[in-house]
Design an enzyme around this catalytic site. Structure first.
Site, PDB file in Angstrom:
ATOM      1  N   ASP A   1     -20.242  -4.648  34.012  1.00  0.00           N
ATOM      2  CA  ASP A   1     -18.970  -5.201  33.538  1.00  0.00           C
ATOM      3  C   ASP A   1     -18.027  -4.043  33.179  1.00  0.00           C
ATOM      4  OD1 ASP A   1     -16.949  -6.528  32.196  1.00  0.00           O
ATOM      5  OD2 ASP A   1     -18.319  -7.854  31.098  1.00  0.00           O
TER       6      ASP A   1
ATOM      7  N   LYS B   1      -1.828  -7.655  35.380  1.00  0.00           N
ATOM      8  CA  LYS B   1      -1.825  -6.656  36.458  1.00  0.00           C
ATOM      9  C   LYS B   1      -0.698  -5.640  36.223  1.00  0.00           C
ATOM     10  CE  LYS B   1      -4.096  -6.401  39.686  1.00  0.00           C
ATOM     11  NZ  LYS B   1      -5.437  -5.811  39.958  1.00  0.00           N
TER      12      LYS B   1
ATOM     13  N   THR C   1      -0.932  -6.042  42.890  1.00  0.00           N
ATOM     14  CA  THR C   1      -0.340  -7.200  43.566  1.00  0.00           C
ATOM     15  C   THR C   1       1.185  -7.148  43.544  1.00  0.00           C
ATOM     16  OG1 THR C   1      -0.027  -9.580  43.296  1.00  0.00           O
ATOM     17  CG2 THR C   1      -0.647  -8.394  41.339  1.00  0.00           C
ATOM     18  N   ASP C   2       1.809  -7.829  44.483  1.00  0.00           N
ATOM     19  CA  ASP C   2       3.283  -7.924  44.468  1.00  0.00           C
ATOM     20  C   ASP C   2       3.779  -8.827  43.329  1.00  0.00           C
ATOM     21  OD1 ASP C   2       2.481 -10.400  45.478  1.00  0.00           O
ATOM     22  OD2 ASP C   2       3.787 -10.339  47.253  1.00  0.00           O
ATOM     23  N   GLU C   3       2.855  -9.589  42.712  1.00  0.00           N
ATOM     24  CA  GLU C   3       3.294 -10.552  41.687  1.00  0.00           C
ATOM     25  C   GLU C   3       3.851  -9.865  40.442  1.00  0.00           C
ATOM     26  OE1 GLU C   3       0.729 -13.962  41.245  1.00  0.00           O
ATOM     27  OE2 GLU C   3      -0.124 -13.664  43.231  1.00  0.00           O
TER      28      GLU C   3
ATOM     29  N   THR D   1     -18.946 -12.411  38.724  1.00  0.00           N
ATOM     30  CA  THR D   1     -18.392 -13.614  38.107  1.00  0.00           C
ATOM     31  C   THR D   1     -18.459 -14.723  39.163  1.00  0.00           C
ATOM     32  OG1 THR D   1     -16.144 -13.274  38.937  1.00  0.00           O
ATOM     33  CG2 THR D   1     -16.709 -12.183  36.842  1.00  0.00           C
TER      34      THR D   1
ATOM     35  N   TYR E   1      -1.648 -13.787  34.650  1.00  0.00           N
ATOM     36  CA  TYR E   1      -2.292 -12.920  35.662  1.00  0.00           C
ATOM     37  C   TYR E   1      -1.380 -11.742  36.006  1.00  0.00           C
ATOM     38  CZ  TYR E   1      -3.461 -11.218  40.364  1.00  0.00           C
ATOM     39  OH  TYR E   1      -3.712 -10.429  41.457  1.00  0.00           O
TER      40      TYR E   1
ATOM     41  N   LYS F   1      -8.056 -20.715  46.035  1.00  0.00           N
ATOM     42  CA  LYS F   1      -6.741 -20.255  46.489  1.00  0.00           C
ATOM     43  C   LYS F   1      -6.287 -21.145  47.629  1.00  0.00           C
ATOM     44  CE  LYS F   1      -7.166 -16.565  43.759  1.00  0.00           C
ATOM     45  NZ  LYS F   1      -7.589 -15.230  44.068  1.00  0.00           N
TER      46      LYS F   1
HETATM   47  P1  NAD Z   1     -11.644 -11.891  43.673  1.00  0.00           P
HETATM   48  O1  NAD Z   1     -11.406 -12.759  42.478  1.00  0.00           O
HETATM   49  O2  NAD Z   1     -12.086 -12.504  44.961  1.00  0.00           O
HETATM   50  O3  NAD Z   1     -12.737 -10.777  43.321  1.00  0.00           O
HETATM   51  C1  NAD Z   1     -12.742 -10.080  42.104  1.00  0.00           C
HETATM   52  C2  NAD Z   1     -14.104  -9.398  41.957  1.00  0.00           C
HETATM   53  O4  NAD Z   1     -14.094  -8.691  40.711  1.00  0.00           O
HETATM   54  C3  NAD Z   1     -15.270 -10.373  41.912  1.00  0.00           C
HETATM   55  O5  NAD Z   1     -16.322  -9.924  42.751  1.00  0.00           O
HETATM   56  C4  NAD Z   1     -15.705 -10.357  40.450  1.00  0.00           C
HETATM   57  O6  NAD Z   1     -17.097 -10.614  40.260  1.00  0.00           O
HETATM   58  C5  NAD Z   1     -15.324  -8.948  40.030  1.00  0.00           C
HETATM   59  N1  NAD Z   1     -15.080  -8.838  38.574  1.00  0.00           N
HETATM   60  C6  NAD Z   1     -14.320  -9.671  37.809  1.00  0.00           C
HETATM   61  N2  NAD Z   1     -14.371  -9.270  36.527  1.00  0.00           N
HETATM   62  C7  NAD Z   1     -15.160  -8.153  36.501  1.00  0.00           C
HETATM   63  C8  NAD Z   1     -15.567  -7.286  35.458  1.00  0.00           C
HETATM   64  N3  NAD Z   1     -15.197  -7.490  34.176  1.00  0.00           N
HETATM   65  N4  NAD Z   1     -16.358  -6.225  35.766  1.00  0.00           N
HETATM   66  C9  NAD Z   1     -16.750  -6.015  37.049  1.00  0.00           C
HETATM   67  N5  NAD Z   1     -16.399  -6.826  38.071  1.00  0.00           N
HETATM   68  C10 NAD Z   1     -15.621  -7.877  37.792  1.00  0.00           C
HETATM   69  O7  NAD Z   1     -10.317 -11.064  43.858  1.00  0.00           O
HETATM   70  P2  NAD Z   1      -9.585 -10.553  45.194  1.00  0.00           P
HETATM   71  O8  NAD Z   1      -8.704 -11.614  45.685  1.00  0.00           O
HETATM   72  O9  NAD Z   1     -10.593  -9.949  46.078  1.00  0.00           O
HETATM   73  O10 NAD Z   1      -8.652  -9.415  44.580  1.00  0.00           O
HETATM   74  C11 NAD Z   1      -9.134  -8.074  44.444  1.00  0.00           C
HETATM   75  C12 NAD Z   1      -8.038  -7.215  43.833  1.00  0.00           C
HETATM   76  O11 NAD Z   1      -6.891  -7.227  44.686  1.00  0.00           O
HETATM   77  C13 NAD Z   1      -7.567  -7.690  42.476  1.00  0.00           C
HETATM   78  O12 NAD Z   1      -7.326  -6.564  41.670  1.00  0.00           O
HETATM   79  C14 NAD Z   1      -6.259  -8.430  42.762  1.00  0.00           C
HETATM   80  O13 NAD Z   1      -5.388  -8.361  41.674  1.00  0.00           O
HETATM   81  C15 NAD Z   1      -5.744  -7.646  43.947  1.00  0.00           C
HETATM   82  N6  NAD Z   1      -4.887  -8.419  44.888  1.00  0.00           N
HETATM   83  C16 NAD Z   1      -5.321  -9.616  45.385  1.00  0.00           C
HETATM   84  C17 NAD Z   1      -4.509 -10.295  46.304  1.00  0.00           C
HETATM   85  C18 NAD Z   1      -4.947 -11.608  46.926  1.00  0.00           C
HETATM   86  O14 NAD Z   1      -4.163 -12.225  47.668  1.00  0.00           O
HETATM   87  N7  NAD Z   1      -6.179 -12.069  46.716  1.00  0.00           N
HETATM   88  C19 NAD Z   1      -3.276  -9.759  46.681  1.00  0.00           C
HETATM   89  C20 NAD Z   1      -2.873  -8.528  46.140  1.00  0.00           C
HETATM   90  C21 NAD Z   1      -3.705  -7.863  45.253  1.00  0.00           C
HETATM   91  P1  TYD Z   2      -2.510 -19.050  45.440  1.00  0.00           P
HETATM   92  O1  TYD Z   2      -3.371 -19.078  46.668  1.00  0.00           O
HETATM   93  O2  TYD Z   2      -3.106 -19.510  44.144  1.00  0.00           O
HETATM   94  O3  TYD Z   2      -1.925 -17.574  45.325  1.00  0.00           O
HETATM   95  P2  TYD Z   2      -0.768 -16.987  44.315  1.00  0.00           P
HETATM   96  O4  TYD Z   2      -0.525 -17.944  43.224  1.00  0.00           O
HETATM   97  O5  TYD Z   2      -1.409 -15.736  43.843  1.00  0.00           O
HETATM   98  O6  TYD Z   2       0.438 -16.772  45.203  1.00  0.00           O
HETATM   99  O7  TYD Z   2      -1.211 -19.937  45.714  1.00  0.00           O
HETATM  100  C1  TYD Z   2      -0.363 -19.681  46.828  1.00  0.00           C
HETATM  101  C2  TYD Z   2       0.799 -20.651  46.744  1.00  0.00           C
HETATM  102  O8  TYD Z   2       0.295 -21.980  46.938  1.00  0.00           O
HETATM  103  C3  TYD Z   2       1.473 -20.659  45.384  1.00  0.00           C
HETATM  104  O9  TYD Z   2       2.878 -20.902  45.565  1.00  0.00           O
HETATM  105  C4  TYD Z   2       0.842 -21.845  44.662  1.00  0.00           C
HETATM  106  C5  TYD Z   2       0.576 -22.822  45.801  1.00  0.00           C
HETATM  107  N1  TYD Z   2      -0.614 -23.700  45.615  1.00  0.00           N
HETATM  108  C6  TYD Z   2      -0.459 -25.076  45.828  1.00  0.00           C
HETATM  109  O10 TYD Z   2       0.635 -25.579  46.175  1.00  0.00           O
HETATM  110  N2  TYD Z   2      -1.568 -25.872  45.659  1.00  0.00           N
HETATM  111  C7  TYD Z   2      -2.790 -25.372  45.282  1.00  0.00           C
HETATM  112  O11 TYD Z   2      -3.756 -26.159  45.117  1.00  0.00           O
HETATM  113  C8  TYD Z   2      -2.915 -23.953  45.084  1.00  0.00           C
HETATM  114  C9  TYD Z   2      -4.226 -23.362  44.668  1.00  0.00           C
HETATM  115  C10 TYD Z   2      -1.787 -23.152  45.272  1.00  0.00           C
END
Ligand code: NAD
Ligand code: TYD
Length: 349
Positions: free
Chosen positions: A60, A160, A131-133, A37, A156, A195
């Site tokens: 997918d 999860k 995730t912790d969310e 994606t 989201y 992010k």
């Molecule tokens: P990301 O969005 O960077 O990557 C997600 C990946 O999944 C991408 O490579 C995308 O192409 C693939 N994908 C999406 N839909 C798909 C589908 N239908 N089939 C196959 N592949 C698909 O996400 P991330 O930040 O690397 O997060 C990875 C995992 O960790 C997620 O499950 C997320 O919920 C969890 N997580 C993320 C964070 C964070 O801070 N980013 C924290 C805690 C947990």
């Molecule tokens: P984000 O990186 O989207 O992670 P998550 O929502 O999963 O915690 O956001 C981190 C924090 O930053 C969240 O409180 C939302 C805030 N945020 C902003 O203030 N401005 C922005 O443009 C974005 C993307 C996030």
């Protein structure tokens, strides 16, 4: 030889996990299943793509027949499931895609594992990365433990939470050997600039406004992604089946303080006058349903598996900023095209 399926391996965290497993376990065959994606990028894995124990498969997880066949063809005996739609703001704009990938996609993987493994469950493992969310929002005190009740607020986190429940249900109902971890906000290289941290790095570099939602007092716990990949390795190999592990950085920051720190690190790196980038900070409309504070109690994984973060936030942030400044091409590639449309819609600039 273990046949390990890592889903979402072309994304931010997934690419760090794939890199770690391919380099650390030459006796495992690692299959990286990813739909590619907007968030998936094979550039993230250039350094390991030619290794003999690695294979990329585009596909997918919403497509059950495809996933089911893959388990048979590759004789999968371990799964680390990271594929997901992962951005809260996008989930507010388009919740259904989150249900389709995060919930239906997870159930498809569970069904494929159940079909393929049958009653032959020794040495099998389905690891769901979450995730912790899912725990909802904290007030100014307290921490999420593994026993905190689920209370998701965004589409989201609701998706999860639902997927976590399905994973546990497959353990309790069918005896599937599962393990789950719930982690706090990650930061590091290869993070898509929608992010907070990579978005601000990109905007500071280009002298663009730094959008802070609401009053900026929202609090997150931040963990360096390489430390998360190491925790995933520990949970995959040593975690108790049916258990959950919370993973966190012991590192809480209010968004506004974090962005100010980032501005200072960037000013120094870019040779700008101290305080120059902080002038870009712009308070914008709040995110609906915005969770006030997340904070993880990561004492179980420390006590039982001996894991702790290895870098301080200052060290991790320095490495992260350096990576973005040294990888202009990566940033330019992912911020062209669709990114511009998303950015315009989200921030109305
Ligand atoms: P990301 O969005 O960077 O990557 C997600 C990946 O999944 C991408 O490579 C995308 O192409 C693939 N994908 C999406 N839909 C798909 C589908 N239908 N089939 C196959 N592949 C698909 O996400 P991330 O930040 O690397 O997060 C990875 C995992 O960790 C997620 O499950 C997320 O919920 C969890 N997580 C993320 C964070 C964070 O801070 N980013 C924290 C805690 C947990
Ligand atoms: P984000 O990186 O989207 O992670 P998550 O929502 O999963 O915690 O956001 C981190 C924090 O930053 C969240 O409180 C939302 C805030 N945020 C902003 O203030 N401005 C922005 O443009 C974005 C993307 C996030």
């Amino acid at each position: 030889m273990k046949s390990l399926l890592i889903t979402g391996g072309a994304g931010f965290i997934g690419s760090h996990v794939v890199r770690r497993f391919v380099n650390t376990y030459p006796n495992y065959k690692i299959y990286n299943l990813d739909k590619l994606t907007y968030a998936g990028n094979l550039e993230n894995l250039k350094d390991i793509e030619d290794k003999p124990n690695y294979e990329f498969i585009k596909g997918d997880i919403q497509d059950f027949d495809f996933v089911n066949q893959l388990f048979q063809e590759k004789n999968i005996d371990g799964v680390i499931h990271l594929a997901a739609e992962s951005h809260v703001d996008r989930s507010i704009a388009n919740p259904l895609e989150f249900v389709m990938t995060n919930v239906v996609g997870t159930v498809n993987l569970l069904n494929a594992a159940k079909n393929h493994w049958g009653s032959n469950l020794s040495d099998k493992r389905f690891y769901h990365v979450s995730t912790d969310e899912v725990y909802g929002a904290l007030g100014e005190v307290g921490f999420f433990t593994e026993d905190t009740s689920y209370d998701p607020h965004s589409p989201y986190s609701a998706s999860k939470a639902s997927s976590d429940h399905f994973v546990r249900a497959y353990h309790d109902t069918y005896g599937l050997p599962v393990v789950i971890s719930n982690c706090s906000n990650n930061y590091g290289s290869h993070h898509f600039p929608e992010k907070l941290i990579p978005l601000c790095i990109h905007n500071i570099k280009n002298n663009k406004p730094l959008p802070i939602y609401g009053d900026g007092k929202y609090t997150r716990d931040w963990l360096y992604v390489v430390d998360h990949a190491r925790a995933i390795d520990d949970v995959f190999h040593k975690g108790k089946l049916g258990d959950t592990y919370n993973i966190g950085g012991f590192n809480e920051w209010q968004n506004i303080d974090l962005v100010k720190l980032l501005c200072n690190v960037m000013d120094e790196k870019l040779g700008r006058e101290k305080g120059a980038s902080q002038k870009l900070i712009t308070f914008v409309k709040d995110r609906p349903g915005h969770d006030l504070r997340y904070a993880i109690d990561a004492s179980k994984i420390e006590r039982e598996l001996g894991w702790r973060p290895s870098v301080t936030f200052e060290q991790g942030l320095e490495k992260t900023v350096s990576w973005y400044l040294e990888n202009d091409e990566w940033l330019n590639n992912v911020t062209s095209g669709n990114y511009q449309d998303y950015y315009k819609k989200q921030y109305q600039h």
